[in-house]
Design a protein around this motif. Sequence first.
Motif, PDB file in Angstrom:
ATOM      1  N   ALA A 178      51.518  59.428  68.375  1.00 33.16           N
ATOM      2  CA  ALA A 178      52.959  59.302  68.613  1.00 33.16           C
ATOM      3  C   ALA A 178      53.572  58.744  67.333  1.00 33.16           C
ATOM      4  O   ALA A 178      53.134  57.703  66.838  1.00 33.16           O
ATOM      5  CB  ALA A 178      53.215  58.376  69.787  1.00 33.16           C
ATOM      6  N   GLU A 182      60.878  53.795  65.971  1.00 33.61           N
ATOM      7  CA  GLU A 182      61.620  53.261  67.115  1.00 33.61           C
ATOM      8  C   GLU A 182      60.721  52.974  68.322  1.00 33.61           C
ATOM      9  O   GLU A 182      61.191  52.426  69.314  1.00 33.61           O
ATOM     10  CB  GLU A 182      62.733  54.252  67.529  1.00 33.61           C
ATOM     11  N   LEU A 183      59.422  53.347  68.224  1.00 35.09           N
ATOM     12  CA  LEU A 183      58.570  53.279  69.423  1.00 35.09           C
ATOM     13  C   LEU A 183      57.882  51.931  69.580  1.00 35.09           C
ATOM     14  O   LEU A 183      57.380  51.368  68.604  1.00 35.09           O
ATOM     15  CB  LEU A 183      57.491  54.361  69.362  1.00 35.09           C
ATOM     16  N   PRO A 190      61.066  46.312  74.384  1.00 42.65           N
ATOM     17  CA  PRO A 190      61.730  47.033  73.301  1.00 42.65           C
ATOM     18  C   PRO A 190      62.944  46.243  72.769  1.00 42.65           C
ATOM     19  O   PRO A 190      63.640  45.610  73.551  1.00 42.65           O
ATOM     20  CB  PRO A 190      62.185  48.335  73.962  1.00 42.65           C
ATOM     21  N   GLN A 194      65.176  50.128  70.060  1.00 43.51           N
ATOM     22  CA  GLN A 194      63.832  50.698  70.249  1.00 43.51           C
ATOM     23  C   GLN A 194      63.694  51.350  71.628  1.00 43.51           C
ATOM     24  O   GLN A 194      64.466  51.044  72.548  1.00 43.51           O
ATOM     25  CB  GLN A 194      62.790  49.596  70.094  1.00 43.51           C
ATOM     26  N   ARG A 196      60.487  52.873  74.488  1.00 40.33           N
ATOM     27  CA  ARG A 196      59.047  52.848  74.761  1.00 40.33           C
ATOM     28  C   ARG A 196      58.435  54.207  74.431  1.00 40.33           C
ATOM     29  O   ARG A 196      59.094  55.239  74.591  1.00 40.33           O
ATOM     30  CB  ARG A 196      58.782  52.497  76.225  1.00 40.33           C
ATOM     31  N   ASN A 197      57.218  54.172  73.987  1.00 36.91           N
ATOM     32  CA  ASN A 197      56.486  55.410  73.706  1.00 36.91           C
ATOM     33  C   ASN A 197      56.102  56.068  75.030  1.00 36.91           C
ATOM     34  O   ASN A 197      55.166  55.646  75.684  1.00 36.91           O
ATOM     35  CB  ASN A 197      55.239  55.066  72.882  1.00 36.91           C
ATOM     36  N   SER A 198      56.838  57.104  75.406  1.00 34.72           N
ATOM     37  CA  SER A 198      56.483  57.806  76.652  1.00 34.72           C
ATOM     38  C   SER A 198      55.670  59.071  76.370  1.00 34.72           C
ATOM     39  O   SER A 198      54.890  59.507  77.205  1.00 34.72           O
ATOM     40  CB  SER A 198      57.745  58.160  77.454  1.00 34.72           C
ATOM     41  N   ASN A 199      55.839  59.652  75.183  1.00 37.61           N
ATOM     42  CA  ASN A 199      55.097  60.894  74.911  1.00 37.61           C
ATOM     43  C   ASN A 199      53.593  60.674  74.831  1.00 37.61           C
ATOM     44  O   ASN A 199      52.818  61.561  75.212  1.00 37.61           O
ATOM     45  CB  ASN A 199      55.567  61.520  73.591  1.00 37.61           C
ATOM     46  N   HIS A 219      49.227  55.598  67.115  1.00 39.57           N
ATOM     47  CA  HIS A 219      50.642  55.510  66.771  1.00 39.57           C
ATOM     48  C   HIS A 219      50.779  55.520  65.254  1.00 39.57           C
ATOM     49  O   HIS A 219      49.931  54.972  64.547  1.00 39.57           O
ATOM     50  CB  HIS A 219      51.266  54.234  67.349  1.00 39.57           C
TER      51      HIS A 219
END
Length: 401
Positions: A178, A182-183, A190, A194, A196-199, A219
Amino acid sequence: MERGISPERALELVLAETPAGRVAEVSPANALGLVVAETVTADRDYPPFARAMMDGYAVRLADAGRTVPVVGEVAAGQNTDLAVAPGNCVSIMTGAPCPAGTEAVVPKEQVVLEERGVRLPAGIEGGQHVAPQGSEVRQGEPVLREGTVVTPLGVGVLASVGCQRVRVFDPPRVAVIATGDELVPAGAPPGPAQIRNSNGPMLAAAVRRIGLAEPALLHARDTLESLAAALAEADAARADLVLLSGGVSAGRYDLVPEAVAAHGATILLHKVTQKPGKPLFFARKGTQLLFGLPGNPLSSHFCFHRYVAAAARLLAGRPPEPPTDRGVLASPLETSSERTLFLTARVEREGERWRVTPWVTRGSADHFGCPDANAYITCPPGTHRLEAGTPIDFEWMGEPR
Ligand code: AMP
Ligand code: MG
């Protein structure tokens, strides 16, 4: 490198660049769900002996309707030297080898016990309740052909023929990177700018849903150094498929193409005339395939299902095409797009047919609009209006359900 190509050409290119699947030898138990890469044959005849299929009596046909003495018994697993001759019979259990001379097995429910033996029924058919040696499969005949998916029944077949190791297509290993400054990880608070890393978790789940092992989850920040470090980690994890989310659009910090080139990969494709997922990026380094999936959640998700999953299936020895079905539209659908439009949809069974509800979301970032989507539909470029009830083809995402 191909640029701005159609989704059909993009898929063709991805599959043409996908190497042959790697083959590994595993135990039958570990072959479950995998595709066999060899044809396995029977080590001997099955059944290996004429097998009784019922608990009863091994008899001669000439004795039908008569009372005959029982001269012995043969149970499953017993190798007997008893013989059935005219005027006698042998008590036999299911799974036991029929004694020499057996012409039929009469189920015990069909005889009458008498003092001198058993009275057999009048009508006995030759060979009844006997499975002749080799009647299921002959020694040397294929029992599991190359290309077959191993099911629990397949595991049983492999056990039957004494197979200890079987060659299968080794499913590809995946690393998910990912990208984005911004993650933050899903568990961290966050900051104001920012997200959250959802992908990462979404792609890991999609990878598992198509039957692959849990991927390495990495990441990278939006710098060449950080991307290079993550790509090196993917190499260390021996990833066959590297999925980078984000960083493939036109922004100043969209550095994935540059980082992938610096990694030593050949860039094969950038940008497809599709919505969502226009910035899709694809490269290859040796046998490793690298996919740059645009960061918006629905773009990443869709590109995974259409392109990555197809390559993964091919690597796993399966047909690359996704399972496709035809259903009917649950509601009217109006689309207008210069690019091929792919819409996520919820498909459900309704009587004899599949009912297809496409999701019209607020753009490719909006995964909140369709968290239970299980399929997608394809709308060609142009303006179209389809009435509710119109037949429509769809492709399942993951296993059909
Ligand atoms: P990008 O493709 O990097 O330009 O990102 C496009 C959009 O997707 C931006 O709004 C990103 O913040 C968002 N995005 C990128 N990566 C992720 C991720 N891992 N999880 C959730 N959203 C993301
Ligand atoms: Mg980004």
